[in-house]
Design an enzyme around this catalytic site. Structure first.
Site, PDB file in Angstrom:
ATOM      1  N   CYS A 342       0.829  -1.199   0.000  1.00  0.00           N
ATOM      2  CA  CYS A 342       0.000   0.000   0.000  1.00  0.00           C
ATOM      3  C   CYS A 342       0.869   1.256   0.000  1.00  0.00           C
ATOM      4  O   CYS A 342       1.560   1.539  -0.975  1.00  0.00           O
ATOM      5  CB  CYS A 342      -0.997  -0.038   1.152  1.00  0.00           C
ATOM      6  SG  CYS A 342      -2.390   1.105   0.922  1.00  0.00           S
ATOM      7  N   HIS A 434      -3.607  -5.239   0.999  1.00  0.00           N
ATOM      8  CA  HIS A 434      -3.383  -5.694   2.368  1.00  0.00           C
ATOM      9  C   HIS A 434      -3.898  -7.129   2.500  1.00  0.00           C
ATOM     10  O   HIS A 434      -4.814  -7.544   1.794  1.00  0.00           O
ATOM     11  CB  HIS A 434      -4.149  -4.822   3.366  1.00  0.00           C
ATOM     12  CG  HIS A 434      -3.676  -3.414   3.442  1.00  0.00           C
ATOM     13  ND1 HIS A 434      -2.453  -3.056   3.970  1.00  0.00           N
ATOM     14  CD2 HIS A 434      -4.270  -2.245   3.068  1.00  0.00           C
ATOM     15  CE1 HIS A 434      -2.313  -1.745   3.920  1.00  0.00           C
ATOM     16  NE2 HIS A 434      -3.398  -1.225   3.379  1.00  0.00           N
TER      17      HIS A 434
END
Length: 511
Positions: A342, A434
């Protein structure tokens, strides 16, 4: 008829509210009770995406799993994601609605959300037999009581009995219990049914005289004494704990399958978010995970992870100031594995255009991946699935940054072989997903790649199931409640509310 309810409050932050709530949820679920978790307002950088694309705190997602139900936005209607010392992004019913200072939020916005919060709780109570609510901080934060929507504010409006949890390992638990009650108004005190001692070490009979005196002083029972257990802080709200690492290292785990261990260094960037991504690595026998903040700590690492962050540009500056940026560039040039997740992925790119998060405009990245990132106003919130390294992989996305990949090799593909996400150049990897490392087959394949690049004779265990480990953790929490709490009395609280006639303890809340 609405279902029963209970609010689990705490004498302090980190007293054990999250794990006690999860334990009560798992105990009830095992009894066949249809139960759901609820936290009106959560402040955390660890979040999760529900099936309908709503962002909620990871602790509530974990508690939903303890209940054996799918998490929804109703379970955490307000999520605050800190972006600095004095401001947070406000996520309402799973969607970001703006940035507010602490003064602006507590000065009026919070109270405006009470109706929404109570409506969400009412919907859950109409659907479930029981709703176990978690408070935040302490219910006796008298400076915030007027606008409170997560502790006594919601307890009084919804008529919830309150169980106060205290961490005896910190010391001063009796004073904390008494002081918590004594700083509440008479109306709030009437809802505080009793106490639960958490993290007790030793012979419980030595504690009993104090519990008897506490009952004499407050007229309230202690509903259980939970013994200290290592590694139960799963999916925590914030901090640097690696939840499953603690549990795996301190329980009976098979030794490494191969001849070597694999060392993973996680850069502890500012405003680190979803550090739980590395839990699945720490769950592997023979994988050693540690958080680092100095370049020399990368020297012996076989894999360096750049985790997510709520402040991508700030984290990038921090890496440069500490010399970690140069150390990462040297690693990449030497073909040593680096994984960005991310915000960490965005940092590895060529440059970032940010008029949303930091409003810094054009900022050069580390240039290790041919990726250009532009921050969009709308946040991406999805639960994607695909294939990576020949294995199925699932994850969830929470980011404003949009990646324009201009080279390298895609990381994750769909069933037709088209790129879904990420970029790889040599042994530098990046992804917005994630939770991808929780996919067991993919995690093993990735660790084999890392071990080969690092020259380590490490072999992933063939049978490590992260999902099974998580279930074991939740069952351990349920066992703690079942074996060490007065479950009959707890159920009476949930079903019937606080006992009548509880005495008032002076002085009460200040005028």
């Amino acid at each position: 008829m609405s279902g029963g309810g209970l609010l689990v409050a705490g004498t302090t932050s980190d007293a054990g509210k999250s794990v006690v709530t999860a334990g009560i949820c798992r105990w009830l679920a095992r009894q066949g009770v249809k139960v759901a978790p609820f936290k009106a307002q959560n402040m955390s950088l660890n979040s999760f995406v529900t099936r309908e694309g709503a962002e909620i705190g990871r602790a509530q997602a974990m508690q939903a799993q303890a209940c054996r139900v799918e998490p929804t936005a109703l379970m955490n209607p307000v999520l605050l994601k800190p972006g600095g010392e004095r401001s947070s992004q406000v996520v309402l019913l799973g969607k970001p609605v703006g940035e507010l200072s602490a003064r602006g939020y507590h000065g009026g916005r919070q109270q405006q959300l009470l109706g929404t919060v109570l409506d969400c709780l009412a919907q859950l109570r109409d659907t479930y037999d029981a709703v176990i609510c978690e408070g935040a901080g302490s219910p006796a934060e008298i400076n915030l009581r007027r606008t409170d929507i997560v502790n006594m504010g919601i307890a009084r409006n919804a008529g919830l009995p309150v169980l106060v949890v205290g961490d005896i390992d910190r010391g001063g638990v009796f004073a904390s219990f008494f002081g918590t009650v004594a700083l509440l108004s008479p109306e709030d005190q009437a809802l505080v049914a009793g106490f639960l001692v958490n993290k007790f070490r030793g012979d419980v009979t030595l504690l009993e005289p104090g519990l008897d005196m506490l009952h004499g002083l407050t007229g309230r029972h202690t509903y259980g004494v939970l013994p200290f257990r290592h590694g139960l802080g799963i999916d925590e709200e914030d901090g640097l704990a690696v939840s499953l690492r603690g549990a795996v290292r301190e329980s009976a785990v098979a030794p490494p399958v191969g001849e070597d261990v694999l060392r993973v260094a996680v850069c502890a960037v500012p405003l680190m978010s979803n550090f739980t991504d590395v839990d699945a690595l720490a769950a592997e026998p023979g994988v050693v995970v540690r958080f680092v903040d100095r370049p020399e700590e990368l020297a012996d690492a076989d894999l360096v992870v750049l985790p997510g962050t709520r402040g991508t540009v700030r984290a990038l500056q921090w890496l440069r100031e500490r010399g970690l940026a140069d150390a990462l560039k040297r690693r990449a040039a030497e073909g040593r594995p680096v994984l960005g997740i991310c915000g960490g992925y965005q940092i590895l790119g060529e440059h970032i255009e940010d008029e949303v998060e930091s409003r810094a405009g054009h900022v050069d990245g580390l240039g290790l991946l041919p990726v250009r990132v532009r921050f969009a106003r709308e946040k991406t919130l999805t639960r994607p699935a695909g294939e990576a390294l020949g294995e199925p992989v699932e994850g969830y996305e929470i980011h404003h940054g949009v990646a324009d990949v201009r080279g390298g090799v895609a990381f994750i593909f769909d069933d037709s072989g088209h790129s879904l996400d990420g970029c790889r150049v040599g042994q530098t990897w990046g992804t917005h997903w994630h939770g991808s490392l929780e996919s067991d087959g993919f995690r093993r394949a990735f660790l084999r790649e890392v071990a080969a690049a690092a020259g380590r004779r490490f072999v992933p265990a063939p049978d490590t199931s992260f999902a099974a480990l998580r279930e074991e953790q939740l069952d351990r929490l349920g066992d703690l409640i079942e074996q060490h709490a007065d479950t009959d009395a707890l159920w009476r609280l949930i079903e019937s509310g606080a006992p009548q006639g509880l005495p008032f303890i002076p002085p009460g809340a200040p005028a």
